[in-house]
Design a protein around this motif. Structure first.
Motif, mmCIF file in Angstrom:
data_model
loop_
_atom_site.group_PDB
_atom_site.id
_atom_site.type_symbol
_atom_site.label_atom_id
_atom_site.label_comp_id
_atom_site.label_asym_id
_atom_site.label_seq_id
_atom_site.Cartn_x
_atom_site.Cartn_y
_atom_site.Cartn_z
ATOM 1 N N GLY A 277 2.537 37.219 -46.701
ATOM 2 C CA GLY A 277 2.013 36.281 -47.683
ATOM 3 C C GLY A 277 2.280 36.733 -49.105
ATOM 4 O O GLY A 277 2.616 35.926 -49.984
ATOM 5 N N ILE A 278 2.154 38.027 -49.345
ATOM 6 C CA ILE A 278 2.407 38.568 -50.684
ATOM 7 C C ILE A 278 3.893 38.557 -51.003
ATOM 8 O O ILE A 278 4.328 38.113 -52.069
ATOM 9 C CB ILE A 278 1.829 39.997 -50.788
ATOM 10 C CG1 ILE A 278 0.300 39.955 -50.667
ATOM 11 C CG2 ILE A 278 2.257 40.662 -52.099
ATOM 12 C CD1 ILE A 278 -0.349 41.324 -50.536
ATOM 13 N N LEU A 279 4.705 39.046 -50.064
ATOM 14 C CA LEU A 279 6.145 39.162 -50.299
ATOM 15 C C LEU A 279 6.798 37.808 -50.530
ATOM 16 O O LEU A 279 7.774 37.703 -51.289
ATOM 17 C CB LEU A 279 6.813 39.859 -49.110
ATOM 18 C CG LEU A 279 6.414 41.314 -48.867
ATOM 19 C CD1 LEU A 279 6.992 41.807 -47.541
ATOM 20 C CD2 LEU A 279 6.883 42.200 -50.016
ATOM 21 N N SER A 280 6.252 36.754 -49.908
ATOM 22 C CA SER A 280 6.878 35.434 -50.009
ATOM 23 C C SER A 280 6.927 34.907 -51.434
ATOM 24 O O SER A 280 7.805 34.108 -51.771
ATOM 25 C CB SER A 280 6.124 34.440 -49.118
ATOM 26 O OG SER A 280 6.320 34.747 -47.760
ATOM 27 N N GLY A 281 5.990 35.349 -52.279
ATOM 28 C CA GLY A 281 5.942 34.846 -53.644
ATOM 29 C C GLY A 281 6.465 35.804 -54.686
ATOM 30 O O GLY A 281 6.381 35.517 -55.888
ATOM 31 N N ALA B 260 -0.764 34.377 -50.231
ATOM 32 C CA ALA B 260 0.364 33.616 -50.759
ATOM 33 C C ALA B 260 -0.111 32.639 -51.817
ATOM 34 O O ALA B 260 0.545 32.448 -52.859
ATOM 35 C CB ALA B 260 1.068 32.875 -49.628
ATOM 36 N N GLY B 261 -1.278 32.035 -51.594
ATOM 37 C CA GLY B 261 -1.824 31.062 -52.529
ATOM 38 C C GLY B 261 -2.159 31.625 -53.893
ATOM 39 O O GLY B 261 -2.218 30.872 -54.877
ATOM 40 N N LEU B 262 -2.369 32.934 -53.964
ATOM 41 C CA LEU B 262 -2.594 33.561 -55.263
ATOM 42 C C LEU B 262 -1.406 33.339 -56.194
ATOM 43 O O LEU B 262 -1.549 33.364 -57.414
ATOM 44 C CB LEU B 262 -2.810 35.076 -55.098
ATOM 45 C CG LEU B 262 -4.040 35.554 -54.335
ATOM 46 C CD1 LEU B 262 -4.013 37.073 -54.224
ATOM 47 C CD2 LEU B 262 -5.328 35.094 -55.010
ATOM 48 N N GLY C 243 -2.545 25.697 -58.549
ATOM 49 C CA GLY C 243 -3.538 24.883 -57.859
ATOM 50 C C GLY C 243 -4.248 25.644 -56.762
ATOM 51 O O GLY C 243 -4.149 26.869 -56.651
ATOM 52 N N ALA C 244 -4.974 24.908 -55.947
ATOM 53 C CA ALA C 244 -5.791 25.519 -54.894
ATOM 54 C C ALA C 244 -5.049 25.511 -53.563
ATOM 55 O O ALA C 244 -4.485 24.487 -53.164
ATOM 56 C CB ALA C 244 -7.114 24.775 -54.754
ATOM 57 N N THR C 245 -5.063 26.634 -52.884
ATOM 58 C CA THR C 245 -4.550 26.731 -51.521
ATOM 59 C C THR C 245 -5.744 26.755 -50.576
ATOM 60 O O THR C 245 -6.696 27.522 -50.783
ATOM 61 C CB THR C 245 -3.688 27.987 -51.346
ATOM 62 O OG1 THR C 245 -2.494 27.832 -52.128
ATOM 63 C CG2 THR C 245 -3.314 28.201 -49.894
ATOM 64 N N VAL D 55 -8.602 29.132 -52.412
ATOM 65 C CA VAL D 55 -8.454 30.072 -53.522
ATOM 66 C C VAL D 55 -7.588 29.411 -54.587
ATOM 67 O O VAL D 55 -6.599 28.731 -54.272
ATOM 68 C CB VAL D 55 -7.825 31.402 -53.048
ATOM 69 C CG1 VAL D 55 -6.410 31.204 -52.518
ATOM 70 C CG2 VAL D 55 -7.823 32.426 -54.176
ATOM 71 N N LYS D 56 -7.983 29.557 -55.840
ATOM 72 C CA LYS D 56 -7.218 29.001 -56.947
ATOM 73 C C LYS D 56 -6.126 29.979 -57.344
ATOM 74 O O LYS D 56 -6.375 31.181 -57.487
ATOM 75 C CB LYS D 56 -8.138 28.723 -58.134
ATOM 76 C CG LYS D 56 -7.471 27.930 -59.253
ATOM 77 C CD LYS D 56 -8.468 27.552 -60.331
ATOM 78 C CE LYS D 56 -7.800 26.743 -61.433
ATOM 79 N NZ LYS D 56 -8.782 26.367 -62.497
#
Length: 427
Positions: free
Chosen positions: A102-106, A177-179, A183-185, A217-218
């Motif tokens: 999730g972190i690496l994807s962004g 990833a949403g971090l 917008g909100a994930t 999470v926003k």
């Protein structure tokens, strides 16, 4: 390494379990994405959590005290990670791989993440599929389902995801990833899974909303470094809880145990089994509830373990199967098919090894049925299947066996509980 377990009686003492595995992983990940220092005490020095820390070091994060329970993580912020110079190898840790994806994807770089032979056979599509919906580029064997996995970091878009399973790893991966998205994930779950990620993100300054089975999470928060006290891991404490309950004339006090309600399902089951325990000095630290647990030998009663409690004790089912062998009546474990895709197929492994120990147990697709109480025979060699929780569950069973038992390939215990054998000797 093979482990020889000799029967013991009257287990007594005050002992401290190792730090919570889930919280230790997340302290490194979220601490690395925060600005400033994160000071961690009580960090679990098992191989899984150390592999997480080494992976973030490989991405340019300075970590002082690596290998000890006291660490300082010098966070680099959401966009401060650097392209790793080598492959990110997380060993046997499914938590590391799924959450880090999730972190690496962004992130604005190329990376490859892999693990050992066991982890390379565990399904990753449950996280790579929703990440691809967010715009991630992830490649690997079986269309991105099996490691090693290659990630080309992309600008991600937010997502509302209906998870088909109640999995903290899936939920946490998407939230992390949403971090990195505007917008909100949002993640909707069929049942509530453990919520350490939500609690820690909020503690570090993220805008998190929880409503029933929905978590959001926003994106783009300004995370700030914090002090983290890691409580003792209730999944590790479970082995000593059961050891005291099934062993005659025993009384243990397990210190500083994390009692997060999404993790404490084992206590709900032990209540139903009429276990004799009490919580002492209940308190709250960095948004996590903690207490000491005093537990005594008990005449356990059989129960049914299934439904919404399963996500709250999925890792404790192997040791609960051992407890069930000593409970009066029929214990039914169901709705736990998730166990078949852990470090090993834990349903098949526990049924096979309990039968070696003379226990009559019936395997089901999603669990097992055990009549009790039954005598554990011993005098045999058991397999760990390279799974730390299978190895430790069999060791607890060996404490009440009629003869010594030998458990093969127990180096795996180091992944989550490096001093397990020492504590067994201590009590």
């Amino acid at each position: 390494m093979d482990l020889k377990v000799q029967p013991k009686s009257s287990l007594r003492g005050n002992i401290k379990m190792p730090g919570d595995k889930s919280i230790s992983h997340r302290s490194v990940m979220i601490g690395s994405l925060a600005a400033g220092k994160t000071e961690v005490s009580g960090f679990l020095t098992g191989e899984d959590c150390l592999n997480t820390a080494k992976a973030f070091q490989n991405m340019g994060v300075k970590i002082e005290g690596l290998g000890s329970e006291e660490m300082v993580i010098h966070g680099v912020g959401l966009n401060g990670l650097q392209e790793p110079e080598s492959i990110l190898d997380v060993g046997n840790s499914g938590t590391s791989m799924r959450l880090m994806l999730g972190i690496l994807s962004g992130q604005d770089f190329y990376s490859v993440i892999t693990g050992d032979e066991s982890l390379s056979q565990r399904p990753m599509a449950r996280v790579t599929d929703p990440l691809k919906e967010m715009g991630a580029e992830i490649y690997g064997r079986d269309n991105g389902n099996l490691a090693p996995l290659t990630v080309r970091g992309q600008e991600l878009t937010n997502l509302e995801y209906d998870s088909p399973v109640a999995s903290a790893q899936v939920k946490s991966c998407i939230l992390l990833a949403g971090l990195q998205a505007d917008g909100a994930t949002i993640v909707n779950e069929p049942e509530k899974s453990r919520d350490h990620t939500e609690r820690m993100l909020e503690y570090f300054g993220a805008e998190v909303e929880v409503s029933g089975l929905q978590v959001s999470v926003k994106g783009r928060p300004a995370l700030k470094g914090k002090k983290i006290t890691v409580p003792s891991d209730i999944s590790s404490a479970a082995f000593f809880l059961v050891a005291a309950l099934i062993n005659q004339d025993s009384e243990l006090v397990l210190e500083n145990v994390g009692l997060n309600p999404t993790r404490a399902g084992i206590l709900e089951v032990l209540d139903e089994m009429e276990a004799d325990y009490e919580l002492l000095d209940e308190r709250l630290e960095n948004k996590e509830p903690i207490a000491d647990i005093k537990v005594k030998s008990s005449d356990l009663k059989a129960t049914t373990i299934g439904g919404e409690v399963i996500p709250k004790l999925i890792d404790e089912i192997p040791i609960l199967a051992v407890a069930a062998t000593q409970a009066e009546g029929r214990t039914v474990i169901k709705d736990a098919a998730e166990l078949r895709v852990k470090e090993t197929d834990r349903i098949s492994a526990m049924v096979t090894e309990l039968k070696k120990l003379g226990i009559e147990v019936e395997e089901k697709e999603d669990g097992m049925i055990i009549e009790g109480p039954q005598s554990i025979q011993g005098g045999v060699q058991c397999q760990s299947y390279g799974d730390h929780r299978i190895a430790m569950s069999l060791a607890v069973a060996g404490l009440i066996a009629k003869e010594d038992i030998v458990i093969t390939n127990t180096d795996c215990i180091k992944t989550s509980f490096p001093n397990f054998i020492d504590l067994i000797d201590e009590i």
